[in-house]
Design an enzyme around this catalytic site. Structure first.
Site, PDB file in Angstrom:
ATOM      1  N   ASP A  12      24.733 -19.437  72.761  1.00 22.31           N
ATOM      2  CA  ASP A  12      24.676 -18.553  70.635  1.00 22.31           C
ATOM      3  C   ASP A  12      23.342 -19.976  70.827  1.00 22.31           C
ATOM      4  O   ASP A  12      23.099 -21.164  70.807  1.00 22.31           O
ATOM      5  CB  ASP A  12      25.558 -18.858  69.567  1.00 22.31           C
ATOM      6  CG  ASP A  12      25.101 -18.694  69.046  1.00 22.31           C
ATOM      7  OD1 ASP A  12      24.183 -17.787  68.153  1.00 22.31           O
ATOM      8  OD2 ASP A  12      25.978 -19.342  68.259  1.00 22.31           O
ATOM      9  N   ASP A  14      22.413 -20.660  66.327  1.00 24.27           N
ATOM     10  CA  ASP A  14      22.752 -21.939  65.310  1.00 24.27           C
ATOM     11  C   ASP A  14      24.317 -21.989  65.101  1.00 24.27           C
ATOM     12  O   ASP A  14      25.282 -21.441  66.034  1.00 24.27           O
ATOM     13  CB  ASP A  14      23.103 -21.072  64.126  1.00 24.27           C
ATOM     14  CG  ASP A  14      21.682 -20.586  63.751  1.00 24.27           C
ATOM     15  OD1 ASP A  14      20.638 -21.500  63.180  1.00 24.27           O
ATOM     16  OD2 ASP A  14      20.608 -19.513  64.188  1.00 24.27           O
ATOM     17  N   ASP A 192      29.513 -19.878  68.265  1.00 27.26           N
ATOM     18  CA  ASP A 192      30.234 -21.443  67.063  1.00 27.26           C
ATOM     19  C   ASP A 192      31.490 -20.125  66.187  1.00 27.26           C
ATOM     20  O   ASP A 192      32.084 -20.209  65.529  1.00 27.26           O
ATOM     21  CB  ASP A 192      29.445 -22.380  66.513  1.00 27.26           C
ATOM     22  CG  ASP A 192      28.779 -21.125  65.584  1.00 27.26           C
ATOM     23  OD1 ASP A 192      27.939 -20.432  66.067  1.00 27.26           O
ATOM     24  OD2 ASP A 192      28.397 -21.580  64.590  1.00 27.26           O
TER      25      ASP A 192
END
Length: 251
Positions: A12, A14, A192
């Site tokens: 991922d 961000d 996240d």
């Protein structure tokens, strides 16, 4: 411990490779990140991809001059070996109407941001006052509901995103795994947010390794605390360190 050629790495962006910023365009990329990713991609024989809610072109801008394999817009568009498929805004007329409605209905709420990605749309309320944030969340939920089953809403950290119903990061990772250099390798996915939980579940189901970045409830099996910890780990792997994701702290 497995050999490095046994792994395919999916990351991922961000909150995983970079710290989350108040605005999507305010992200700052650590100067050592791109060289480390390039070296690690070489070690993995090319089996490294970014899997993100951002468009492919935006990832390219942040990580220039490098060009990585990318699943953008949660898998709506995908680039493998330089070839991009999917993600055309004109294929989503109902969504385009929904974007116009979002702009109209959120215009009065200060600091609510509409991130139009063409084939998906995100509403951000990180900078908004609590009442405005609550209103923005209600609006995006209503628009998503009215779009019907062809689209779904996924809620993340102060953001609600409307995406095609068949687009998930889990599907994107499985699609990468159908061809070289990813085929036959054990997937490692790091993410996240709540939007990454679907991918964690599918990676777990396929015998891969899921790594949650930050705190919060998760189905991921492993955890790292911060994007800085991710960058340090990737740099160590890039410099020839043993890749042993099973040794990462349990979630």
């Amino acid at each position: 411990m497995s050999e490095i050629a046994d792994y395919a790495l999916f990351l991922d962006f961000d909150g995983t490779l970079v710290e989350i910023a108040p605005r999507p365009d305010a992200v700052r990329v650590d100067p050592g990140l791109v060289p480390a990713l390039e070296r690690l991609r070489d070690r993995l024989g090319g089996a490294l991809a970014i899997v993100t809610g951002r468009p492919v072109a935006v990832i390219d801008d942040f990580l220039k001059p490098a060009r990585f394999d990318v699943a953008g817009l949660h898998g709506v568009e995908r680039r493998v070996d330089g070839i991009v498929s999917g993600g055309r805004p004109e294929d989503h007329p109902d969504l385009r109407a929904g974007v116009e409605r979002l702009h109209a209905e959120t215009a009065r709420y200060e600091a609510v941001l509409i991130e139009d990605k063409g084939a998906s749309v995100a509403v951000h309320w990180r900078l908004a006052a609590p009442a405005d944030a609550e209103a923005a969340e209600a609006i995006v939920k209503a628009v998503a509901a009215d779009l019907g089953g062809a689209y779904r809403l996924q809620l993340g950290k102060a953001v609600g995103e409307i995406v095609p119903a068949d687009a998930t990061k889990g599907h994107a990772i499985r699609a990468f795994g159908e061809a070289a250099p990813y085929a036959g390798r054990r997937a490692i996915f790091m993410g996240d947010d709540r939007t990454d939980e679907i991918a964690f579940a599918s990676v777990n189901e396929d015998g891969g390794i899921s790594v949650r970045i930050g705190d919060g409830d998760t189905v991921a099996g492993r955890r790292l605390a911060t994007p800085a910890d991710v960058r340090a780990l990737l740099s160590a792997w890039a410099e020839g360190g043993a890749i042993d994701p099973d040794a990462l702290p349990e979630a």
